[in-house]
Design an enzyme around this catalytic site. Structure first.
Site, short mmCIF file in Angstrom:
data_model
loop_
_atom_site.label_atom_id
_atom_site.label_comp_id
_atom_site.label_asym_id
_atom_site.label_seq_id
_atom_site.Cartn_x
_atom_site.Cartn_y
_atom_site.Cartn_z
N LYS A 118 13.30 87.20 -56.67
CA LYS A 118 14.06 87.61 -57.86
C LYS A 118 13.27 88.62 -58.70
O LYS A 118 13.80 89.65 -59.12
CB LYS A 118 14.39 86.38 -58.74
CG LYS A 118 15.22 85.32 -58.02
CD LYS A 118 15.53 84.15 -58.93
CE LYS A 118 14.33 83.34 -59.39
NZ LYS A 118 13.58 82.66 -58.31
N ARG A 165 19.92 78.92 -65.29
CA ARG A 165 19.26 78.00 -64.38
C ARG A 165 20.02 76.70 -64.24
O ARG A 165 19.67 75.85 -63.44
CB ARG A 165 17.95 77.68 -65.01
CG ARG A 165 16.62 77.86 -64.45
CD ARG A 165 16.25 78.81 -63.50
NE ARG A 165 14.98 78.47 -62.95
CZ ARG A 165 13.99 79.32 -62.80
NH1 ARG A 165 14.11 80.57 -63.14
NH2 ARG A 165 12.88 78.93 -62.26
N ARG A 184 1.08 85.01 -53.21
CA ARG A 184 1.44 85.79 -54.41
C ARG A 184 0.26 85.83 -55.38
O ARG A 184 -0.41 84.84 -55.62
CB ARG A 184 2.65 85.17 -55.12
CG ARG A 184 2.92 85.88 -56.46
CD ARG A 184 4.25 85.56 -57.04
NE ARG A 184 4.41 84.14 -57.33
CZ ARG A 184 5.55 83.62 -57.77
NH1 ARG A 184 6.60 84.39 -57.93
NH2 ARG A 184 5.63 82.33 -58.01
N ARG A 193 -0.55 81.97 -60.00
CA ARG A 193 0.15 81.21 -61.04
C ARG A 193 -0.16 79.72 -60.93
O ARG A 193 -0.27 79.18 -59.84
CB ARG A 193 1.67 81.44 -60.92
CG ARG A 193 2.15 82.58 -61.79
CD ARG A 193 3.57 82.97 -61.59
NE ARG A 193 4.54 81.89 -61.44
CZ ARG A 193 5.84 82.10 -61.26
NH1 ARG A 193 6.32 83.33 -61.22
NH2 ARG A 193 6.66 81.08 -61.12
N ARG A 223 9.60 72.42 -57.80
CA ARG A 223 10.45 73.57 -58.21
C ARG A 223 11.61 73.74 -57.24
O ARG A 223 12.73 74.06 -57.65
CB ARG A 223 9.60 74.85 -58.26
CG ARG A 223 8.65 74.86 -59.45
CD ARG A 223 7.52 75.86 -59.27
NE ARG A 223 7.95 77.23 -59.16
CZ ARG A 223 7.23 78.20 -58.59
NH1 ARG A 223 6.04 77.94 -58.07
NH2 ARG A 223 7.69 79.42 -58.54
P1 AP5 Z 1 8.85 87.00 -56.42
O1 AP5 Z 1 9.62 88.27 -56.58
O2 AP5 Z 1 7.76 86.71 -57.40
O3 AP5 Z 1 9.86 85.75 -56.29
P2 AP5 Z 1 10.69 84.99 -57.41
O4 AP5 Z 1 11.99 84.61 -56.81
O5 AP5 Z 1 10.73 85.80 -58.68
O6 AP5 Z 1 9.76 83.71 -57.53
P3 AP5 Z 1 9.34 82.85 -58.78
O7 AP5 Z 1 8.33 81.87 -58.25
O8 AP5 Z 1 8.89 83.73 -59.92
O9 AP5 Z 1 10.65 82.16 -59.14
P4 AP5 Z 1 10.83 80.91 -60.00
O10 AP5 Z 1 12.28 80.90 -60.26
O11 AP5 Z 1 10.26 79.67 -59.40
O12 AP5 Z 1 9.86 81.20 -61.25
P5 AP5 Z 1 10.15 81.69 -62.75
O13 AP5 Z 1 9.02 82.51 -63.16
O14 AP5 Z 1 11.53 82.19 -62.90
O15 AP5 Z 1 8.26 87.01 -54.92
C1 AP5 Z 1 7.39 86.00 -54.49
C2 AP5 Z 1 6.29 86.61 -53.60
O16 AP5 Z 1 6.87 87.11 -52.41
C3 AP5 Z 1 5.55 87.82 -54.23
O17 AP5 Z 1 4.23 87.79 -53.78
C4 AP5 Z 1 6.29 89.05 -53.68
O18 AP5 Z 1 5.43 90.19 -53.58
C5 AP5 Z 1 6.72 88.53 -52.31
N1 AP5 Z 1 8.03 89.01 -51.87
C6 AP5 Z 1 9.17 89.06 -52.60
N2 AP5 Z 1 10.20 89.48 -51.85
C7 AP5 Z 1 9.68 89.69 -50.61
C8 AP5 Z 1 10.26 90.09 -49.38
N3 AP5 Z 1 11.57 90.36 -49.25
N4 AP5 Z 1 9.45 90.20 -48.30
C9 AP5 Z 1 8.12 89.90 -48.39
N5 AP5 Z 1 7.52 89.50 -49.54
C10 AP5 Z 1 8.31 89.40 -50.63
O19 AP5 Z 1 10.10 80.28 -63.51
C11 AP5 Z 1 8.89 79.55 -63.60
C12 AP5 Z 1 9.14 78.28 -64.40
O20 AP5 Z 1 9.57 78.63 -65.74
C13 AP5 Z 1 10.27 77.37 -63.87
O21 AP5 Z 1 9.79 76.48 -62.90
C14 AP5 Z 1 10.71 76.66 -65.16
O22 AP5 Z 1 9.80 75.63 -65.51
C15 AP5 Z 1 10.59 77.75 -66.22
N6 AP5 Z 1 11.84 78.51 -66.40
C16 AP5 Z 1 12.05 79.82 -66.09
N7 AP5 Z 1 13.31 80.19 -66.41
C17 AP5 Z 1 13.90 79.09 -66.95
C18 AP5 Z 1 15.20 78.82 -67.46
N8 AP5 Z 1 16.16 79.79 -67.47
N9 AP5 Z 1 15.47 77.58 -67.92
C19 AP5 Z 1 14.53 76.61 -67.90
N10 AP5 Z 1 13.27 76.79 -67.42
C20 AP5 Z 1 12.96 78.02 -66.94
#
Ligand code: AP5
Length: 221
Positions: A13, A88, A124, A157, A168
């Site tokens: 994402k 979410r 990552r 992270r 997660r």
């Molecule tokens: P990356 O692009 O970082 O993936 P992502 O889907 O953004 O992964 P996240 O771990 O950030 O998602 P998440 O939803 O768990 O975390 P968030 O920060 O939103 O890619 C991952 C890796 O793969 C990278 O190294 C990248 O280079 C590589 N990659 C990407 N695409 C690739 C491809 N096609 N091929 C090869 N490599 C690739 O949330 C974190 C925490 O915050 C949550 O657990 C929750 O506690 C809280 N939170 C966030 N939003 C909310 C909300 N709306 N409500 C409540 N709590 C929330």
């Protein structure tokens, strides 16, 4: 225009949101980034968020909505935005419906397998200052351990530990995945095979954005 990116942890994402920001100029709004910033600032809100994030649970809706509303009110969101990690759950999706959006709503469901998630999150590294995202193999920084954009030391992270990743994934399956059917009922969802290389995923997402906006391919650049 509003783009909503749904998908499991590690589905890409943040990577897709950054590509759309850089190609089309729509701001990337990541609730994860907003929360991590609050945690770093050690604000009252950040202290509450840190404990939930460390367990792989969702942060409470009131905290997330306070951060999101403040961010969406800024001028750069007037033309549209890319939402990474929001909504979410059902309550957040219902709330988003009440926040004005005059243009099209495009929802991407980034579909990824668990093995791919585990490999990506283990490799990552992120910049704690500008939130740039790297992968040690697929997208390494030019200088090992250092952010290409701002020169800050990269980190792994806190929630990328295997036991937190498992939580997660469970949270995503229980709370977020059901939103796909909700948006699909409006005909807004585009499922994307997100197991492939980032360039392929981004190209497909951009093709769909351009088609929805009625632009020739690549005109968004
Ligand atoms: P990356 O692009 O970082 O993936 P992502 O889907 O953004 O992964 P996240 O771990 O950030 O998602 P998440 O939803 O768990 O975390 P968030 O920060 O939103 O890619 C991952 C890796 O793969 C990278 O190294 C990248 O280079 C590589 N990659 C990407 N695409 C690739 C491809 N096609 N091929 C090869 N490599 C690739 O949330 C974190 C925490 O915050 C949550 O657990 C929750 O506690 C809280 N939170 C966030 N939003 C909310 C909300 N709306 N409500 C409540 N709590 C929330």
């Amino acid at each position: 225009m509003r783009v909503i990116l749904l998908g499991a942890p590690g589905s890409g994402k943040g990577t897709v949101a950054e590509a759309l920001r850089s190609a089309c100029g729509y701001p990337k709004i990541s609730t994860g980034d907003l929360l991590r910033e609050a945690v770093r600032e050690k604000s009252a809100l950040g202290l509450v968020a840190a404990s939930q994030m460390g367990k792989g649970a969702l942060v409470d809706d009131a905290t997330v909505l306070a951060l999101l509303n403040e961010r969406l009110a800024r001028d750069d969101c007037r033309r549209g935005c890319v939402l990474d990690g929001f909504p979410r759950n059902l309550a957040q999706a219902e709330c988003l419906d009440t926040i004005g959006n005059s243009g099209p709503e495009i929802v991407f469901d980034l579909v990824v397998s668990v093995d791919v998630v585990l490999e990506r999150l283990a490799n990552r590294r992120t910049c704690p200052r500008c939130e740039a995202i790297y992968h040690l193999v697929a997208k390494p920084p030019k200088t090992p351990g250092v952010c290409d954009v701002c020169g800050t030391a990269l980190v792994q992270r806190n929630d990328d530990k295997p036991e937190v990743i498992r939580e997660r994934l469970k949270t995503h399956a229980a709370k977020t995945e059901p939103l796909v059917a909700r948006y699909a009922a409006r005909g807004a969802v585009h499922a994307i095979d997100a197991d492939g290389p980032a360039e392929t995923v981004v190209r497909e997402v951009r093709r769909i954005v351009d088609a929805v906006l009625g632009r020739p391919d690549g005109a968004g650049k």
